[in-house]
Design a protein around this motif. Structure first.
Motif, PDB file in Angstrom:
ATOM      1  N   TRP A 277       0.847  -1.194   0.000  1.00  8.68           N
ATOM      2  CA  TRP A 277       0.000   0.000   0.000  1.00  8.68           C
ATOM      3  C   TRP A 277       0.885   1.247   0.000  1.00  8.68           C
ATOM      4  CZ3 TRP A 277      -3.379  -1.265   4.962  1.00  8.68           C
ATOM      5  CH2 TRP A 277      -4.080  -2.459   4.759  1.00  8.68           C
ATOM      6  N   LEU A 282      -3.602   4.369   3.910  1.00  8.64           N
ATOM      7  CA  LEU A 282      -4.183   4.367   2.564  1.00  8.64           C
ATOM      8  C   LEU A 282      -4.224   2.926   2.064  1.00  8.64           C
ATOM      9  CD1 LEU A 282      -5.287   5.722   0.080  1.00  8.64           C
ATOM     10  CD2 LEU A 282      -2.983   6.503  -0.509  1.00  8.64           C
ATOM     11  N   VAL A 284      -5.002   0.829  -0.145  1.00  9.15           N
ATOM     12  CA  VAL A 284      -5.273   0.496  -1.543  1.00  9.15           C
ATOM     13  C   VAL A 284      -4.077  -0.310  -2.046  1.00  9.15           C
ATOM     14  CG1 VAL A 284      -5.705   1.385  -3.861  1.00  9.15           C
ATOM     15  CG2 VAL A 284      -6.623   2.597  -1.862  1.00  9.15           C
ATOM     16  N   ARG A 330      -2.784  12.074   1.095  1.00  6.08           N
ATOM     17  CA  ARG A 330      -3.498  11.237   0.124  1.00  6.08           C
ATOM     18  C   ARG A 330      -4.415  10.252   0.834  1.00  6.08           C
ATOM     19  NH1 ARG A 330      -4.705  13.590  -2.840  1.00  6.08           N
ATOM     20  NH2 ARG A 330      -3.912  15.381  -1.745  1.00  6.08           N
ATOM     21  N   ALA A 331      -4.029   9.836   2.037  1.00  8.06           N
ATOM     22  CA  ALA A 331      -4.860   8.911   2.809  1.00  8.06           C
ATOM     23  C   ALA A 331      -6.149   9.585   3.250  1.00  8.06           C
ATOM     24  CB  ALA A 331      -4.086   8.402   4.024  1.00  8.06           C
ATOM     25  N   TYR A 334      -8.537  10.042   0.384  1.00  9.37           N
ATOM     26  CA  TYR A 334      -9.206   8.784   0.052  1.00  9.37           C
ATOM     27  C   TYR A 334     -10.276   8.431   1.077  1.00  9.37           C
ATOM     28  CZ  TYR A 334      -9.799   3.827  -1.025  1.00  9.37           C
ATOM     29  OH  TYR A 334     -10.339   2.596  -1.345  1.00  9.37           O
ATOM     30  N   SER A 337     -13.251  11.094   0.404  1.00  7.65           N
ATOM     31  CA  SER A 337     -14.005  11.129  -0.854  1.00  7.65           C
ATOM     32  C   SER A 337     -13.914   9.855  -1.675  1.00  7.65           C
ATOM     33  CB  SER A 337     -13.509  12.300  -1.713  1.00  7.65           C
ATOM     34  OG  SER A 337     -12.208  12.044  -2.208  1.00  7.65           O
ATOM     35  N   GLY A 338     -13.004   8.943  -1.301  1.00 12.75           N
ATOM     36  CA  GLY A 338     -12.796   7.746  -2.104  1.00 12.75           C
ATOM     37  C   GLY A 338     -11.849   7.976  -3.257  1.00 12.75           C
ATOM     38  N   ASP A 339     -11.264   9.184  -3.369  1.00 13.76           N
ATOM     39  CA  ASP A 339     -10.338   9.528  -4.444  1.00 13.76           C
ATOM     40  C   ASP A 339      -9.015   9.945  -3.806  1.00 13.76           C
ATOM     41  OD1 ASP A 339      -8.905  10.504  -6.580  1.00 13.76           O
ATOM     42  OD2 ASP A 339     -10.367  12.040  -7.165  1.00 13.76           O
ATOM     43  N   TYR A 340      -7.983   9.120  -3.970  1.00 20.28           N
ATOM     44  CA  TYR A 340      -6.716   9.424  -3.313  1.00 20.28           C
ATOM     45  C   TYR A 340      -5.960  10.579  -3.967  1.00 20.28           C
ATOM     46  CZ  TYR A 340      -5.292   5.918  -6.842  1.00 20.28           C
ATOM     47  OH  TYR A 340      -5.123   5.199  -7.995  1.00 20.28           O
ATOM     48  N   ASP A 342      -7.657  13.459  -4.637  1.00 21.64           N
ATOM     49  CA  ASP A 342      -8.493  14.614  -4.312  1.00 21.64           C
ATOM     50  C   ASP A 342      -7.787  15.530  -3.312  1.00 21.64           C
ATOM     51  OD1 ASP A 342     -10.677  16.266  -4.391  1.00 21.64           O
ATOM     52  OD2 ASP A 342     -12.115  14.775  -3.663  1.00 21.64           O
ATOM     53  N   ASP A 344      -6.988  17.576   0.173  1.00 24.19           N
ATOM     54  CA  ASP A 344      -6.940  17.196   1.586  1.00 24.19           C
ATOM     55  C   ASP A 344      -7.954  18.038   2.354  1.00 24.19           C
ATOM     56  OD1 ASP A 344      -6.353  16.775   4.268  1.00 24.19           O
ATOM     57  OD2 ASP A 344      -4.187  16.833   4.002  1.00 24.19           O
TER      58      ASP A 344
END
Length: 358
Positions: A277, A282, A284, A330-331, A334, A337-340, A342, A344
């Motif tokens: 990850w 984060l 993902v 970035r965490a 995410y 919004s579910g978008d890493y 996006d 902060d």
């Protein structure tokens, strides 16, 4: 901008060797469990993973072994010894349970362990133990810190920044000033794991906290850092640009050395099952070290290459003049919004504006 892109290797590599832990912390990222997961990397796979780290070439990442509680794995000492034999600088982030004894630390120090990070989320036992879910955790944390310092280990103290802990930060700082620690790292809450149940601070409170931390850093006997709050670097730069203050925190100092480092860019995380990850906050996966070498995943996986390119950032971070040195959490983007890629949501800065110091 290239000076702030860490495409060859992470600076810090966090490895969750187990999720087993005897604590029930209210903000646990890992949502730890009482017993070891049978899907954990085996001892043989663990050694194989360490050899993958070596393939990054010098300088090797600093490995932080975390969990859960790493002391729940009986092969921990062997893992530390092998990592050090490979030339990998290695630290430990254990839980303050009865397993964390002076003898255990001494054994790991003899195996080559160089540092220890401990969590202190309250200035007294009542505040800290309430977050950790186990009575006595506060005193064990202080005892472990004393033991580690006596052994010559480098000690870092981690503190959660949330609505619950924010008012207590000055008292925590006052306590830490009496201890010969190397670093105080403040973890600004990201709503993952059990942390989703906690209340975050507001953007303006985060801004004020960063200014307070910067002011403290001018006289602190230890390094002060912020995790999942890269906008702290922007605050430090703004304070320097306004003039009249020491540049200790920026010019060649610890803040400057972190410029650009964020989830996926200078940071990587490997889960107990081998998933890679961008950070522990984060979750993902870019792939799994059981199928694809760590070096390949970090250097070429689309997830990591996107996170290293600030021109791909969206939302308020896209137009920010500080995006190269900061880049936002970035965490948190995410988690929110579910978008890493996006913006902060905890950053109070708006382009063309300059927030007041607090």
């Amino acid at each position: 901008m290239s000076a702030y892109v860490f495409s060859r290797a992470p600076v810090m590599l966090y490895w969750e060797i187990t999720r087993a832990c005897d604590l029930t912390c209210t903000h646990c990222r890992a949502e730890a469990i009482p017993r070891r997961d049978p899907r954990e990397l085996t001892s043989m796979e663990a050694i194989g993973f360490l050899s993958q780290i070596v393939d990054f070439g010098p300088p090797l990442p600093h490995l932080v072994i975390t969990g859960g509680d790493p002391l729940k794995r009986p092969d921990l000492k062997a893992i530390v010894r092998q990592a050090v034999n490979f030339g990998i600088p290695t630290s430990l982030a254990p839980s303050a349970t009865p397993l964390l004894t002076a003898d255990a630390l001494a054994s790991l120090q003899r195996a080559g362990l160089s540092g220890l990070s401990l969590s202190l989320d309250g200035s007294d036992a009542q505040r800290h133990d309430r977050l950790r879910g186990v009575v006595g955790c506060f005193e064990r944390t202080l005892a472990a810190a004393r033991s580690a310092i006596n052994l010559g280990l480098s000690v870092q103290i981690n503190t959660l920044v949330s609505a619950q802990t924010l008012p207590d930060l000055p008292d925590i700082y006052a306590r830490l000033k009496t201890m010969p620690i190397r670093r105080w790292s403040l973890f600004f809450l990201v709503g993952v794991g059990r942390g989703r149940l906690l209340r975050n601070i507001l953007p303006q409170q985060a801004e004020q906290a960063c200014h307070w931390l910067y002011t403290r850093s001018l006289e602190s006997p230890f390094v002060i850092a912020a995790t999942e709050a890269p906008f702290y670097r922007r605050v430090a730069v703004e304070r320097i640009q306004r003039g009249g203050l020491s540049s200790r925190g920026v010019s060649g100092g610890p803040v400057a050395r972190s410029f650009g480092i964020r989830d996926g860019n200078g940071i990587a995380f490997v889960s107990h099952q081998g998933e890679v990850w961008p950070s522990g906050f984060l979750p993902v996966p870019a792939g799994n070290i059981r199928q694809t070498p760590m070096v390949e995943l970090y250097r070429t996986a689309p997830l990591f290459t996107a996170l290293r390119d600030v021109d791909q950032l969206r939302g308020k971070c896209a137009g920010c003049p500080f995006k190269a040195i900061c880049g936002g959490s970035r965490a948190r983007a995410y988690a929110y919004s579910g978008d890493y890629l996006d913006g902060d949501p905890l950053c109070a800065f708006e382009p063309q504006s300059s927030p007041n110091a607090a």
